[in-house]
Design a protein around this motif. Structure first.
Motif, PDB file in Angstrom:
ATOM      1  N   GLU A 148      17.517 -84.080 -17.828  1.00 51.96           N
ATOM      2  CA  GLU A 148      18.469 -84.484 -18.499  1.00 51.96           C
ATOM      3  C   GLU A 148      19.562 -83.599 -18.606  1.00 51.96           C
ATOM      4  OE1 GLU A 148      15.690 -84.865 -21.633  1.00 51.96           O
ATOM      5  OE2 GLU A 148      16.455 -83.287 -23.012  1.00 51.96           O
ATOM      6  N   LYS A 149      20.669 -84.008 -18.461  1.00 52.64           N
ATOM      7  CA  LYS A 149      22.171 -83.056 -18.511  1.00 52.64           C
ATOM      8  C   LYS A 149      22.752 -83.704 -19.700  1.00 52.64           C
ATOM      9  CE  LYS A 149      23.086 -82.737 -13.599  1.00 52.64           C
ATOM     10  NZ  LYS A 149      24.202 -82.993 -12.726  1.00 52.64           N
ATOM     11  N   MET A 150      22.858 -82.471 -20.639  1.00 50.36           N
ATOM     12  CA  MET A 150      23.357 -82.850 -22.028  1.00 50.36           C
ATOM     13  C   MET A 150      24.905 -82.254 -21.994  1.00 50.36           C
ATOM     14  SD  MET A 150      20.630 -83.977 -23.057  1.00 50.36           S
ATOM     15  CE  MET A 150      21.060 -84.552 -24.856  1.00 50.36           C
ATOM     16  N   LEU A 151      25.694 -82.906 -22.841  1.00 50.49           N
ATOM     17  CA  LEU A 151      27.087 -82.482 -22.731  1.00 50.49           C
ATOM     18  C   LEU A 151      27.259 -81.425 -23.489  1.00 50.49           C
ATOM     19  CD1 LEU A 151      30.065 -83.450 -22.406  1.00 50.49           C
ATOM     20  CD2 LEU A 151      30.073 -84.416 -24.625  1.00 50.49           C
ATOM     21  N   TYR A 152      26.777 -80.951 -24.531  1.00 55.01           N
ATOM     22  CA  TYR A 152      26.722 -79.606 -25.378  1.00 55.01           C
ATOM     23  C   TYR A 152      26.230 -78.579 -24.515  1.00 55.01           C
ATOM     24  CZ  TYR A 152      21.503 -80.585 -26.239  1.00 55.01           C
ATOM     25  OH  TYR A 152      19.985 -80.617 -26.401  1.00 55.01           O
ATOM     26  N   ASP A 153      25.078 -78.610 -23.615  1.00 59.37           N
ATOM     27  CA  ASP A 153      24.749 -77.620 -22.844  1.00 59.37           C
ATOM     28  C   ASP A 153      26.259 -77.105 -21.875  1.00 59.37           C
ATOM     29  OD1 ASP A 153      22.316 -76.872 -23.599  1.00 59.37           O
ATOM     30  OD2 ASP A 153      21.294 -78.679 -22.332  1.00 59.37           O
ATOM     31  N   ASN A 154      26.618 -78.045 -21.508  1.00 60.49           N
ATOM     32  CA  ASN A 154      27.585 -77.927 -20.044  1.00 60.49           C
ATOM     33  C   ASN A 154      28.977 -77.586 -20.853  1.00 60.49           C
ATOM     34  OD1 ASN A 154      26.615 -78.629 -17.268  1.00 60.49           O
ATOM     35  ND2 ASN A 154      25.772 -80.232 -18.633  1.00 60.49           N
ATOM     36  N   GLY A 155      29.279 -78.049 -22.196  1.00 64.57           N
ATOM     37  CA  GLY A 155      30.606 -77.398 -22.490  1.00 64.57           C
ATOM     38  C   GLY A 155      30.296 -76.058 -22.897  1.00 64.57           C
ATOM     39  N   GLN A 156      29.349 -75.698 -23.562  1.00 62.64           N
ATOM     40  CA  GLN A 156      29.067 -74.295 -23.842  1.00 62.64           C
ATOM     41  C   GLN A 156      28.887 -73.315 -22.865  1.00 62.64           C
ATOM     42  OE1 GLN A 156      26.652 -73.639 -27.674  1.00 62.64           O
ATOM     43  NE2 GLN A 156      25.778 -75.595 -26.633  1.00 62.64           N
ATOM     44  N   LEU A 157      27.959 -73.727 -21.682  1.00 59.15           N
ATOM     45  CA  LEU A 157      27.979 -72.684 -20.696  1.00 59.15           C
ATOM     46  C   LEU A 157      29.273 -72.673 -19.808  1.00 59.15           C
ATOM     47  CD1 LEU A 157      24.475 -73.866 -19.493  1.00 59.15           C
ATOM     48  CD2 LEU A 157      24.991 -71.819 -20.114  1.00 59.15           C
TER      49      LEU A 157
END
Length: 649
Positions: A260-269
């Motif tokens: 699963e790909k989450m928006l919160y992970d990708n924004g923070q990373l």
């Protein structure tokens, strides 16, 4: 009957055809439980959750199971991303019971909403036994259940008594020791916390990146950050074809992700890699930044300018099918006989390197994907013909704010006009669709019935993102929006307890919740209280608002004892404390009109300091250097500023 058909949450809509008589969380379902004196089953999950799908197929789609649930319980389905306040309370309750948390989260409540038992995923046979046992206990041992539920309800409320106040003015140096503890618990080979499964924990990485150069080298903080960021960039957790990170790795090597790909992970990373590349120029980090932005824009960007919440782990009922490859699939288009280096680099094996004879692209060496651009483009084209994982189309304010912070940091790292424009477009979409004229905000852009009011992380993350954008756009509108959000957050979330500096997570007017929760630990996302604390520090510095600076210091003094005891889960607090108190950074306030008229902007940027345009400098003074809460004498000319700066560094 099932009452989920009119909801907007993709997770709730996934359950609309279950024979279970699901209802959404709300006054109607809660009142029905009281009127009929029935137990409540609250089942909590989210659209991209693999095990939520498994339990649905095994249990909630089964008529025999549904008949039992419908007979004895008021069944309530909750999307944890839509109602994080409900999830926070009942997740804490499960842990107070000594049970492991996770999703799906299934909790049994008395008609009073107080919890007494629960768990996560259950297969059909065990689930049916639990349903029967719980109902029997309700009939035969109700008094004991009432007593147990009352105890758990009291235990999950957060109060000032949980915290031990620390005087920051007389506090010993704590940052080096906290770094030593954190780095000592990290994997020396693959980076990240030394365990499996592995979560990226962006706040922890930001902390490692934030410390002064000498300290970062002495404590191995920079090495630990470089190692993790490099290994993640090479790993299966990063989509080598289209970009973007999965939520976590099930192993210790960042090899096999939970897809699963989450928006919160990708924004923070995106923000973390952008910060890291400014310290250590690494071409792989630059590629990750650009590929992550590509993923966000191509896969999650909606027509209204906001970003969707996530992509599912499953497609065609199988986890990871969209992202993985058999040897034969690749060999048909990229023959092994003429491309052995490609197979070697991405560790593609004839019998597969993962389950079912499939391969996860996982780079053996620290090479850019651009090295194999033609091959990657071929696979990209093939993958477009596959059945894509479902998109969770919720547009959550806090998560969009993480992306805004990430885009702003990426612009500062790469100075791309396109990235800056992406950030400005997103800021405008947030203002248009999620912010109200009275300073309040919505949690998400679409909803059924009544709007869902913003939670503390929505206010805090957005205020912080607008402050960061102001520091590169120099547009006072962004600063004004941040001010409004922080002021409204104080009005809506301030605790009613005397001398308790932290904010409640949900608005203090909410009467459906059985406990007041205060989010203060940093996990996969920074705690909402740490973000509002940092926003207060920025507003105090930029606008010379002493009351903001004092409130932020009180918040730090409230949590710092806990932060010292468990630094990995207070990493955002420790970064803030380091940057503003123990190792304060030098920043330059300046008169924007003067600097632009004199053509000094490039010279200012060359100092590589945080630049803060302000309107409250003394007359005929154009520059003011501040270190933490202390400022030097304001000066009028560039030469005077340069002299001050050289003496300072």
């Amino acid at each position: 009957m099932n009452k989920l058909q009119h909801q907007v949450s993709p997770y709730l809509l996934q359950h609309q055809h279950n024979p279970v008589h699901w209802q959404p969380w709300g006054p109607e379902a809660l009142q029905q439980a009281k009127d009929e004196d029935k137990l409540i089953l609250v089942s909590i999950g989210y659209a991209a959750c693999h095990w939520c799908h498994v339990m649905e197929k095994e249990c909630f789609e089964n008529q025999e199971v549904a008949d039992l649930m419908n007979k004895y319980f008021i069944n309530i389905k909750v999307d944890r991303e839509e109602r994080p306040d409900v999830d926070m309370i009942y997740m804490d309750a499960i842990q107070q019971m000594g049970l492991s948390g996770g999703w799906p989260l299934n909790v049994f409540l008395m008609p009073s909403l107080k919890p007494f038992y629960g768990g996560t995923y259950f297969p059909k046979a065990k689930w049916m036994n639990i349903l029967s046992s719980v109902q029997n206990a309700f009939v035969e041992h109700r008094a004991e259940l009432e007593e147990s539920a009352e105890g758990f309800a009291k235990a999950i409320s957060d109060h000032a008594s949980l915290f031990q106040w620390v005087d920051l003015e007389n506090s010993p140096i704590i940052i080096p020791l906290s770094l030593k503890i954190i780095v000592g618990n990290m994997d020396p080979v693959f980076g990240g916390m030394n365990k499996a499964p592995k979560f990226p924990l962006p706040s922890l990485l930001k902390y490692l990146e934030s410390v002064p150069s000498k300290l970062g080298k002495e404590t191995q903080a920079f090495h630990a950050s470089d190692l993790q960021l490099s290994r993640m960039a090479q790993g299966g957790i990063f989509d080598q074809i289209e970009g973007g990170f999965s939520r976590y790795s099930v192993d210790s090597e960042w090899f096999a992700p939970h897809f699963e790909k989450m928006l919160y992970d990708n924004g923070q990373l995106l923000e973390v890699y952008s910060i890291a590349i400014q310290r250590a120029s690494n071409p792989i980090f630059s590629e990750v930044i650009l590929q992550t932005i590509h993923f966000l824009k191509s896969e999650l960007l909606a027509e209204n300018g906001l970003y969707y919440a996530s992509l599912d782990a499953d497609s065609e009922g199988e986890e990871g099918l969209f992202y993985t490859w058999t040897f034969e699939e690749i060999n048909e288009f990229i023959p092994y006989s003429t491309n052995p280096e490609f197979y070697k680099t991405y560790q593609i094996l004839p019998n597969g390197n993962w389950e079912g004879g499939r391969n996860i692209l996982f780079k053996k060496d620290a090479l850019r994907n651009y090295t194999f651009k033609n091959e990657i483009d071929l696979l990209k084209g093939i993958r477009k013909g596959r059945i894509r994982p479902e998109t969770d189309t919720k547009q959550i304010l806090a998560w969009n704010a993480y992306v805004l912070s990430g885009l702003t940091a990426a612009y500062q790292a790469l100075y791309s006009a396109e990235i800056k424009q992406d950030a400005l477009y997103l800021a405008e979409a947030i203002e248009n669709h999620l912010l109200n004229s009275d300073g309040s905000c919505l949690h998400q852009a679409s909803y059924f019935g009544s709007p869902i009011d913003g939670f503390l992380d929505d206010y805090a993350a957005t205020a912080l993102a607008f402050i960061q954008l102001y520091l590169v756009s120099f547009d006072k509108k962004h600063l004004d929006l941040a001010n409004q959000l922080v002021e409204k957050a104080t009005e809506l979330f301030e605790s009613k307890e005397d001398n308790f500096a932290l904010y409640l997570y949900a608005q203090n007017k909410n009467n459906e919740l059985i406990a007041d929760k205060v989010e203060f630990t940093d996990s996969v996302c920074p705690s909402s209280n740490s973000m509002i604390c940092e926003s207060l520090l920025w507003l105090g510095l930029i606008q010379s608002k002493v009351e903001c600076s004092m409130r932020a210091q009180q918040m730090l003094e409230t949590v710092m004892s806990k932060a010292q005891s468990n630094p990995a889960y207070f990493s955002n607090w420790l970064r803030i404390y380091s940057q503003w108190f123990e190792n304060p950074q030098a920043m330059i306030k300046f008169n924007l009109t003067y600097v632009e008229n004199q053509g000094l902007m490039d010279s200012l940027r060359a100092l590589k300091s945080t630049l803060i345009p302000v309107e409250n400098l003394p007359e005929n003074k154009h520059f003011l250097v501040c270190v933490g809460n202390h400022c030097l004498a304001p000066v009028s000319t560039w030469d005077e500023l340069e002299t001050q700066w050289k003496e300072l560094i």
